[in-house]
Structure formats: C-alpha cells, structure tokens
Design a protein around this motif. Structure first.
Motif, PDB file in Angstrom:
ATOM      1  N   GLU A   2       2.361  13.668  10.073  1.00 54.93           N
ATOM      2  CA  GLU A   2       3.286  12.584  10.400  1.00 54.93           C
ATOM      3  C   GLU A   2       2.946  11.331   9.602  1.00 54.93           C
ATOM      4  O   GLU A   2       1.805  10.913   9.530  1.00 54.93           O
ATOM      5  CB  GLU A   2       3.177  12.286  11.887  1.00 54.93           C
ATOM      6  N   THR A   3       3.944  10.742   8.972  1.00 49.69           N
ATOM      7  CA  THR A   3       3.756   9.483   8.262  1.00 49.69           C
ATOM      8  C   THR A   3       4.103   8.354   9.214  1.00 49.69           C
ATOM      9  O   THR A   3       5.205   8.308   9.745  1.00 49.69           O
ATOM     10  CB  THR A   3       4.656   9.413   7.010  1.00 49.69           C
ATOM     11  N   ARG A   4       3.166   7.468   9.429  1.00 48.70           N
ATOM     12  CA  ARG A   4       3.399   6.344  10.327  1.00 48.70           C
ATOM     13  C   ARG A   4       3.745   5.122   9.512  1.00 48.70           C
ATOM     14  O   ARG A   4       3.038   4.757   8.596  1.00 48.70           O
ATOM     15  CB  ARG A   4       2.169   6.103  11.177  1.00 48.70           C
ATOM     16  N   ALA A   5       4.807   4.510   9.892  1.00 52.16           N
ATOM     17  CA  ALA A   5       5.263   3.307   9.195  1.00 52.16           C
ATOM     18  C   ALA A   5       4.611   2.079   9.814  1.00 52.16           C
ATOM     19  O   ALA A   5       4.121   2.124  10.939  1.00 52.16           O
ATOM     20  CB  ALA A   5       6.780   3.202   9.310  1.00 52.16           C
ATOM     21  N   PRO A   6       4.616   0.962   9.100  1.00 52.00           N
ATOM     22  CA  PRO A   6       4.180  -0.286   9.717  1.00 52.00           C
ATOM     23  C   PRO A   6       5.061  -0.564  10.927  1.00 52.00           C
ATOM     24  O   PRO A   6       6.231  -0.175  10.961  1.00 52.00           O
ATOM     25  CB  PRO A   6       4.424  -1.333   8.636  1.00 52.00           C
ATOM     26  N   ARG A   7       4.493  -1.217  11.916  1.00 50.41           N
ATOM     27  CA  ARG A   7       5.241  -1.473  13.140  1.00 50.41           C
ATOM     28  C   ARG A   7       4.690  -2.717  13.816  1.00 50.41           C
ATOM     29  O   ARG A   7       3.664  -3.232  13.416  1.00 50.41           O
ATOM     30  CB  ARG A   7       5.170  -0.266  14.067  1.00 50.41           C
ATOM     31  N   LEU A   8       5.378  -3.143  14.841  1.00 51.24           N
ATOM     32  CA  LEU A   8       4.938  -4.306  15.607  1.00 51.24           C
ATOM     33  C   LEU A   8       4.053  -3.841  16.758  1.00 51.24           C
ATOM     34  O   LEU A   8       4.333  -2.841  17.406  1.00 51.24           O
ATOM     35  CB  LEU A   8       6.140  -5.061  16.169  1.00 51.24           C
ATOM     36  N   CYS A   9       3.002  -4.597  17.016  1.00 50.65           N
ATOM     37  CA  CYS A   9       2.119  -4.334  18.144  1.00 50.65           C
ATOM     38  C   CYS A   9       2.848  -4.738  19.425  1.00 50.65           C
ATOM     39  O   CYS A   9       3.393  -5.846  19.504  1.00 50.65           O
ATOM     40  CB  CYS A   9       0.822  -5.122  17.995  1.00 50.65           C
ATOM     41  N   VAL A  10       2.874  -3.862  20.404  1.00 52.21           N
ATOM     42  CA  VAL A  10       3.571  -4.174  21.656  1.00 52.21           C
ATOM     43  C   VAL A  10       2.817  -5.209  22.487  1.00 52.21           C
ATOM     44  O   VAL A  10       3.411  -5.858  23.342  1.00 52.21           O
ATOM     45  CB  VAL A  10       3.826  -2.898  22.496  1.00 52.21           C
ATOM     46  N   GLU A  11       1.531  -5.388  22.233  1.00 46.65           N
ATOM     47  CA  GLU A  11       0.744  -6.340  23.008  1.00 46.65           C
ATOM     48  C   GLU A  11       0.770  -7.749  22.418  1.00 46.65           C
ATOM     49  O   GLU A  11       0.933  -8.725  23.131  1.00 46.65           O
ATOM     50  CB  GLU A  11      -0.688  -5.858  23.137  1.00 46.65           C
ATOM     51  N   CYS A  12       0.581  -7.860  21.090  1.00 46.01           N
ATOM     52  CA  CYS A  12       0.469  -9.196  20.482  1.00 46.01           C
ATOM     53  C   CYS A  12       1.628  -9.532  19.548  1.00 46.01           C
ATOM     54  O   CYS A  12       1.703 -10.636  19.037  1.00 46.01           O
ATOM     55  CB  CYS A  12      -0.848  -9.315  19.717  1.00 46.01           C
ATOM     56  N   GLU A  13       2.535  -8.591  19.303  1.00 44.02           N
ATOM     57  CA  GLU A  13       3.666  -8.742  18.392  1.00 44.02           C
ATOM     58  C   GLU A  13       3.245  -8.990  16.951  1.00 44.02           C
ATOM     59  O   GLU A  13       4.017  -9.481  16.150  1.00 44.02           O
ATOM     60  CB  GLU A  13       4.625  -9.831  18.875  1.00 44.02           C
ATOM     61  N   GLY A  14       1.998  -8.651  16.616  1.00 44.30           N
ATOM     62  CA  GLY A  14       1.539  -8.714  15.235  1.00 44.30           C
ATOM     63  C   GLY A  14       1.963  -7.458  14.486  1.00 44.30           C
ATOM     64  O   GLY A  14       2.551  -6.535  15.061  1.00 44.30           O
ATOM     65  N   VAL A  16       1.160  -4.044  12.653  1.00 48.13           N
ATOM     66  CA  VAL A  16       0.160  -2.976  12.620  1.00 48.13           C
ATOM     67  C   VAL A  16       0.361  -2.173  11.334  1.00 48.13           C
ATOM     68  O   VAL A  16       1.483  -1.792  11.003  1.00 48.13           O
ATOM     69  CB  VAL A  16       0.310  -2.048  13.850  1.00 48.13           C
ATOM     70  N   ASP A  17      -0.721  -1.945  10.611  1.00 46.15           N
ATOM     71  CA  ASP A  17      -0.712  -1.159   9.368  1.00 46.15           C
ATOM     72  C   ASP A  17       0.252  -1.691   8.297  1.00 46.15           C
ATOM     73  O   ASP A  17       1.062  -0.939   7.753  1.00 46.15           O
ATOM     74  CB  ASP A  17      -0.380   0.314   9.653  1.00 46.15           C
ATOM     75  N   PRO A  18       0.178  -2.987   7.964  1.00 48.02           N
ATOM     76  CA  PRO A  18       1.108  -3.524   6.965  1.00 48.02           C
ATOM     77  C   PRO A  18       0.908  -2.927   5.577  1.00 48.02           C
ATOM     78  O   PRO A  18       1.797  -3.016   4.740  1.00 48.02           O
ATOM     79  CB  PRO A  18       0.806  -5.024   6.966  1.00 48.02           C
ATOM     80  N   TRP A  19      -0.231  -2.294   5.342  1.00 46.55           N
ATOM     81  CA  TRP A  19      -0.492  -1.690   4.038  1.00 46.55           C
ATOM     82  C   TRP A  19       0.346  -0.433   3.815  1.00 46.55           C
ATOM     83  O   TRP A  19       0.572  -0.023   2.683  1.00 46.55           O
ATOM     84  CB  TRP A  19      -1.988  -1.374   3.895  1.00 46.55           C
ATOM     85  N   ARG A  20       0.842   0.153   4.900  1.00 47.22           N
ATOM     86  CA  ARG A  20       1.681   1.349   4.736  1.00 47.22           C
ATOM     87  C   ARG A  20       3.004   0.943   4.078  1.00 47.22           C
ATOM     88  O   ARG A  20       3.583  -0.075   4.395  1.00 47.22           O
ATOM     89  CB  ARG A  20       1.940   2.012   6.079  1.00 47.22           C
ATOM     90  N   PHE A  21       3.464   1.746   3.178  1.00 47.24           N
ATOM     91  CA  PHE A  21       4.703   1.502   2.423  1.00 47.24           C
ATOM     92  C   PHE A  21       4.640   0.198   1.636  1.00 47.24           C
ATOM     93  O   PHE A  21       5.653  -0.399   1.318  1.00 47.24           O
ATOM     94  CB  PHE A  21       5.935   1.510   3.328  1.00 47.24           C
ATOM     95  N   ASN A  22       3.428  -0.285   1.360  1.00 48.28           N
ATOM     96  CA  ASN A  22       3.197  -1.478   0.539  1.00 48.28           C
ATOM     97  C   ASN A  22       3.827  -2.751   1.094  1.00 48.28           C
ATOM     98  O   ASN A  22       4.128  -3.677   0.342  1.00 48.28           O
ATOM     99  CB  ASN A  22       3.673  -1.254  -0.893  1.00 48.28           C
ATOM    100  N   LEU A  23       4.001  -2.836   2.399  1.00 42.43           N
ATOM    101  CA  LEU A  23       4.521  -4.088   2.953  1.00 42.43           C
ATOM    102  C   LEU A  23       3.535  -5.232   2.785  1.00 42.43           C
ATOM    103  O   LEU A  23       3.932  -6.392   2.767  1.00 42.43           O
ATOM    104  CB  LEU A  23       4.905  -3.918   4.422  1.00 42.43           C
ATOM    105  N   ASP A  24       2.258  -4.918   2.618  1.00 41.01           N
ATOM    106  CA  ASP A  24       1.299  -5.985   2.321  1.00 41.01           C
ATOM    107  C   ASP A  24       1.596  -6.616   0.969  1.00 41.01           C
ATOM    108  O   ASP A  24       1.383  -7.806   0.769  1.00 41.01           O
ATOM    109  CB  ASP A  24      -0.138  -5.482   2.398  1.00 41.01           C
TER     110      ASP A  24
END
Length: 89
Positions: A2-14, A16-24
């Motif tokens: 499974e490929t996991r995409a960057p997403r928003l943290c449900v606890e802090c709304e930060g 998560v994994d911004p390096w995936r798909f080069n969003l960083d």
C-alpha cells in the motif's frame, strides 16, 4: 504494498509524511518565493505543479491574503500544504 499519501494528522491537524509524493519539495519551493516582510516576490504571480494524480496552483497574492486573514505569517508545512490536502481528502 500500500502506498500511503501525505495526510493531515487527526489530532494536531499537522501534515504527516510530507516527503511522500515530494510535497516537501512543494513546501520548499513556495518558501523560496517568499520575500521577508513583503509576502511573495512580485515578479512571480502563480506557482503551479502537476503530477499524474493531481495538480496544484497557488495564486501567490491571494494565498498571502488568505494567510493574512488567518494570521499565519510563517510558511510552515501546515500553512502551505493543509489546504490542498483538505481538498484532496
């Protein structure tokens, strides 16, 4: 696997994994267009990037106004990437 995409943290709304798909890289690129105390460089009106799955376009002056209304002066990952992640979710 499974490929996991960057997403928003449900606890802090930060972001998560911004390096995936080069969003960083998107985050870093937009930060390079910023000019201290002035928002964004005047010679660049828009920032766009595309991938096989989606495209993003930031109208930089509108993005500055949006962040000003939200009282967000620092271009963090959350400030730059949360809006498109919310739209994509």
């Amino acid at each position: 696997s499974e490929t996991r995409a960057p997403r928003l943290c449900v606890e802090c709304e930060g972001v998560v994994d911004p390096w995936r798909f080069n969003l960083d890289s998107v985050h870093a690129s937009i930060r390079h267009l910023a000019k201290e105390g002035q928002g964004f460089r005047k010679e660049v009106a828009d920032f766009a990037c595309v991938s096989p799955a989606m495209g993003l376009r930031y109208s930089l002056q509108r993005f500055k106004a949006y962040n000003t209304n939200r009282k967000k002066k620092v271009l963090t990952e959350e400030t730059i990437l949360c809006a498109p992640l919310r739209v994509h979710a």
